[in-house]
Design an enzyme around this catalytic site. Structure first.
Site, mmCIF file in Angstrom:
data_model
loop_
_atom_site.group_PDB
_atom_site.id
_atom_site.type_symbol
_atom_site.label_atom_id
_atom_site.label_comp_id
_atom_site.label_asym_id
_atom_site.label_seq_id
_atom_site.Cartn_x
_atom_site.Cartn_y
_atom_site.Cartn_z
ATOM 1 N N TYR A 72 -95.610 -6.461 -16.763
ATOM 2 C CA TYR A 72 -94.511 -5.503 -16.924
ATOM 3 C C TYR A 72 -93.183 -6.232 -17.077
ATOM 4 O O TYR A 72 -92.354 -5.865 -17.903
ATOM 5 C CB TYR A 72 -94.452 -4.572 -15.703
ATOM 6 C CG TYR A 72 -93.499 -3.420 -15.891
ATOM 7 C CD1 TYR A 72 -93.963 -2.179 -16.342
ATOM 8 C CD2 TYR A 72 -92.131 -3.551 -15.641
ATOM 9 C CE1 TYR A 72 -93.098 -1.123 -16.535
ATOM 10 C CE2 TYR A 72 -91.254 -2.494 -15.835
ATOM 11 C CZ TYR A 72 -91.743 -1.276 -16.276
ATOM 12 O OH TYR A 72 -90.890 -0.237 -16.468
ATOM 13 N N PHE A 125 -79.532 3.611 -43.944
ATOM 14 C CA PHE A 125 -80.896 4.106 -44.018
ATOM 15 C C PHE A 125 -80.962 5.445 -43.277
ATOM 16 O O PHE A 125 -80.125 5.723 -42.437
ATOM 17 C CB PHE A 125 -81.854 3.076 -43.401
ATOM 18 C CG PHE A 125 -83.270 3.537 -43.373
ATOM 19 C CD1 PHE A 125 -83.964 3.718 -44.563
ATOM 20 C CD2 PHE A 125 -83.917 3.818 -42.182
ATOM 21 C CE1 PHE A 125 -85.267 4.176 -44.544
ATOM 22 C CE2 PHE A 125 -85.226 4.263 -42.166
ATOM 23 C CZ PHE A 125 -85.903 4.450 -43.343
ATOM 24 N N ASP A 126 -81.968 6.284 -43.573
ATOM 25 C CA ASP A 126 -81.931 7.661 -43.032
ATOM 26 C C ASP A 126 -81.941 7.738 -41.498
ATOM 27 O O ASP A 126 -81.209 8.525 -40.915
ATOM 28 C CB ASP A 126 -82.977 8.585 -43.681
ATOM 29 C CG ASP A 126 -84.392 8.039 -43.616
ATOM 30 O OD1 ASP A 126 -84.575 6.909 -43.144
ATOM 31 O OD2 ASP A 126 -85.316 8.746 -44.045
ATOM 32 N N ASP A 216 -78.354 -4.598 -40.412
ATOM 33 C CA ASP A 216 -79.582 -3.815 -40.345
ATOM 34 C C ASP A 216 -80.562 -4.561 -41.247
ATOM 35 O O ASP A 216 -80.617 -4.352 -42.449
ATOM 36 C CB ASP A 216 -79.307 -2.386 -40.852
ATOM 37 C CG ASP A 216 -80.551 -1.511 -40.772
ATOM 38 O OD1 ASP A 216 -81.597 -1.995 -40.293
ATOM 39 O OD2 ASP A 216 -80.464 -0.339 -41.188
ATOM 40 N N ALA A 218 -84.032 -5.136 -41.654
ATOM 41 C CA ALA A 218 -85.484 -4.932 -41.703
ATOM 42 C C ALA A 218 -86.139 -5.857 -42.730
ATOM 43 O O ALA A 218 -87.264 -6.319 -42.536
ATOM 44 C CB ALA A 218 -85.800 -3.475 -42.033
ATOM 45 N N LYS A 259 -91.292 -4.040 -41.079
ATOM 46 C CA LYS A 259 -91.113 -4.527 -42.444
ATOM 47 C C LYS A 259 -91.347 -6.047 -42.456
ATOM 48 O O LYS A 259 -92.497 -6.471 -42.420
ATOM 49 C CB LYS A 259 -89.724 -4.160 -42.974
ATOM 50 C CG LYS A 259 -89.530 -2.689 -43.375
ATOM 51 C CD LYS A 259 -89.643 -1.701 -42.255
ATOM 52 C CE LYS A 259 -89.246 -0.305 -42.614
ATOM 53 N NZ LYS A 259 -88.017 0.154 -42.013
ATOM 54 N N HIS A 451 -87.101 15.986 -44.280
ATOM 55 C CA HIS A 451 -88.138 15.621 -45.251
ATOM 56 C C HIS A 451 -89.477 15.285 -44.608
ATOM 57 O O HIS A 451 -90.506 15.382 -45.249
ATOM 58 C CB HIS A 451 -87.664 14.435 -46.103
ATOM 59 C CG HIS A 451 -87.293 13.235 -45.307
ATOM 60 N ND1 HIS A 451 -86.188 13.207 -44.491
ATOM 61 C CD2 HIS A 451 -87.893 12.028 -45.164
ATOM 62 C CE1 HIS A 451 -86.117 12.018 -43.899
ATOM 63 N NE2 HIS A 451 -87.145 11.292 -44.291
HETATM 64 C C1 PLP Z 1 -87.240 1.235 -41.576
HETATM 65 C C2 PLP Z 1 -85.809 1.024 -41.436
HETATM 66 C C3 PLP Z 1 -85.120 1.417 -40.285
HETATM 67 C C4 PLP Z 1 -85.770 2.199 -39.157
HETATM 68 O O1 PLP Z 1 -86.839 1.518 -38.600
HETATM 69 P P1 PLP Z 1 -88.119 2.250 -38.017
HETATM 70 O O2 PLP Z 1 -88.958 1.092 -37.572
HETATM 71 O O3 PLP Z 1 -88.754 3.033 -39.109
HETATM 72 O O4 PLP Z 1 -87.691 3.096 -36.889
HETATM 73 C C5 PLP Z 1 -83.763 1.135 -40.216
HETATM 74 N N1 PLP Z 1 -83.128 0.525 -41.217
HETATM 75 C C6 PLP Z 1 -83.756 0.139 -42.341
HETATM 76 C C7 PLP Z 1 -82.991 -0.539 -43.423
HETATM 77 C C8 PLP Z 1 -85.113 0.383 -42.499
HETATM 78 O O5 PLP Z 1 -85.719 0.027 -43.627
#
Ligand code: PLP
Length: 459
Positions: A72, A125-126, A216, A218, A259, A451
């Site tokens: 843990y 991103f969304d 950000d 990913a 990603k 969506h």
């Molecule tokens: C996928 C993504 C996120 C969110 O990540 P999740 O793992 O789906 O929660 C944030 N920013 C970007 C650019 C992404 O591609």
């Protein structure tokens, strides 16, 4: 020149996929409310919904799962992952999260010094936009205009418009900007890369106004490969060195490890050197994600991510990865299908403003193409346009997206070029009968991130 680059791996495990008839697919799609998010994956032949968590792990990663430490607190696997994140970012602090949105949920509210602040990004991103809004802030995008000109080549369509950025900062007042979010690559506009030169300039602007800088990231490794192959001066620089420079331009790194982490689940929060912010994030991660040495991840998952983050830096891997996307894009372009050109790192974005020009934005032209593609060949894509964008928080009117895309997202190390040929043939077949496409409206519309769970019907 070969038509494509051969896989830099051989296949050790296979997963069978199911082919279906047109009549079966008609039935499945109807039951899904004409929203492929509601399809069962077993009813999909080639699944290009997302590259998020859908990739294949390597034998090294599967092996690493076995040595995960499920303690843990103070898990050995945490320290392994921490060392890898530090090695890649050169940052001092690391906290795991269950996925990217978990990292956003922990970090973004901590940057709100007062009410009604704004975040500025090349493009949010969304989920990032959702967490900005849930934190009580507004999200403003300021990507270059070339990003929306899908037919014209630009090597870095993810770049910030620097003039617009300065203008927004002056207009809103620097004290009202909670942070500048550099999304690399720019997912929402086609996985388009951001140049090092642009990131350097954004960073300088932010510093001049004393604004927090967030990456950000990913798909930071894919972005690094684009920098290496397209930006002058980086041809002989390795991906790790390019990554170090990229991370040097920010204070905070948030990552969906699903990603470029090459795992099915996981997220990363890293902080360059702000000890106070790190302490606050550690406090906030506990109630939302978990104890700071696991933050929503199991020990074995942290092991696999440590290996995956290392594998993602491999140039043979990255070259093949980007070439798969390039190949699908070239096949569609050769057939006259309008796409975002050049293609980005993780997907081919089909320009449905042109593909289905007779369908207005609030009848979701790209969603109509997505559905037709599923019916054609059992290929699942996803809409990135007005259906995804949602409504204005003040007026509740449908917002018109500057782009209407069908995203054909390629999972990592999962499909072959033969699969991509099936996809290309199907998209081309739909394109040839595009006049028959019909718009959609809501049967059910959820209030946030609509969506994912909306149900639709044809008009
Ligand atoms: C996928 C993504 C996120 C969110 O990540 P999740 O793992 O789906 O929660 C944030 N920013 C970007 C650019 C992404 O591609």
């Amino acid at each position: 020149m070969a038509k494509y680059i051969a896989e830099p791996y051989r296949i050790k495990v296979v997963e069978m996929i199911k082919q279906t008839t047109y009549e079966e697919r008609l039935d499945y799609l109807k039951n899904a409310g004409y929203n492929p998010f509601a399809l069962r994956s077993e009813d999909v032949y080639i699944d290009l919904l997302t590259d998020s968590g859908t990739g294949a792990m390597s034998d090294q990663q599967w092996g690493a799962l076995m040595v995960g430490d499920e303690a843990y607190a103070g898990s050995r696997s945490y320290y392994k992952l921490e060392a890898m994140v530090k090695k890649i970012t050169n940052y001092r602090y690391f906290i795991p999260a269950h996925q990217g949105r978990g990292a956003e949920h922990v970090m973004l509210p901590l940057l709100m010094k007062k009410d009604n602040m704004v975040f500025i990004s090349n493009m949010h991103f969304d989920t990032t936009r959702a967490h900005v809004e849930l934190a009580g802030a507004r999200a403003i995008d300021c990507v270059i205009d070339a990003c929306f000109d899908t037919a014209t080549y630009h090597p870095f369509k993810g770049n910030f418009d620097l003039e617009k950025l300065e203008q927004i900062i002056i207009e809103k007042g620097p004290e009202n900007i909670a942070g500048i979010i550099m999304t690399v690559t720019n997912n929402s506009a086609g996985g388009q890369p951001v140049s090092m030169e642009n990131l350097r300039a954004v960073s300088a602007i932010a510093d001049r106004h004393n604004i927090t800088k967030i990456i950000d990231g990913a798909r930071y490794a894919e972005n690094a490969y684009f920098v290496k192959s397209r930006e002058q001066g980086y041809q002989d620089t390795d991906i790790l060195t390019i990554s170090h420079e990229l991370f040097s331009f920010a204070d905070i790194f948030l990552m969906s490890a699903k990603k470029d982490g090459l795992v099915n689940m996981g997220g990363v929060i890293a902080i360059k050197d702000d000890t106070e912010l790190f302490k606050r994030a550690q406090t906030r991660v506990v109630p939302y994600e978990g104890f700071p040495t696991y933050g929503g991840m199991s020990g074995r998952d942290m092991e696999a991510l440590a290996v995956g983050m290392f594998e993602a830096l491999d140039e043979h891997y990255l070259k093949h990865r980007l070439d798969q996307v390039r190949y699908l894009g070239d096949r569609l372009k050769a057939a006259g299908v309008p796409i975002q050109f050049p293609v980005g790192g993780h997907a081919v974005f089909v320009d449905c403003k042109k593909f289905a020009a007779h369908i207005p934005f609030d009848q979701f032209p790209a969603q109509s193409v997505v559905n037709a593609l599923y019916l054609e060949a059992g290929v699942r894509a996803v809409e990135i346009g007005s259906f995804l964008l949602g409504r204005d928080p003040d007026t509740h009117e449908n917002l018109e997206s500057p782009v209407e895309f069908m995203r054909l997202t390629i999972p990592r190390r999962t499909y072959t070029y033969a699969h991509l040929d099936v996809v290309a043939d199907a998209v081309i077949a739909v394109y040839q009968k595009r006049d028959k496409l019909v718009g959609l409206t809501f049967d059910y519309e959820p209030p946030v991130l609509r969506h994912f769970t909306a149900r639709l019907r044809y008009l």
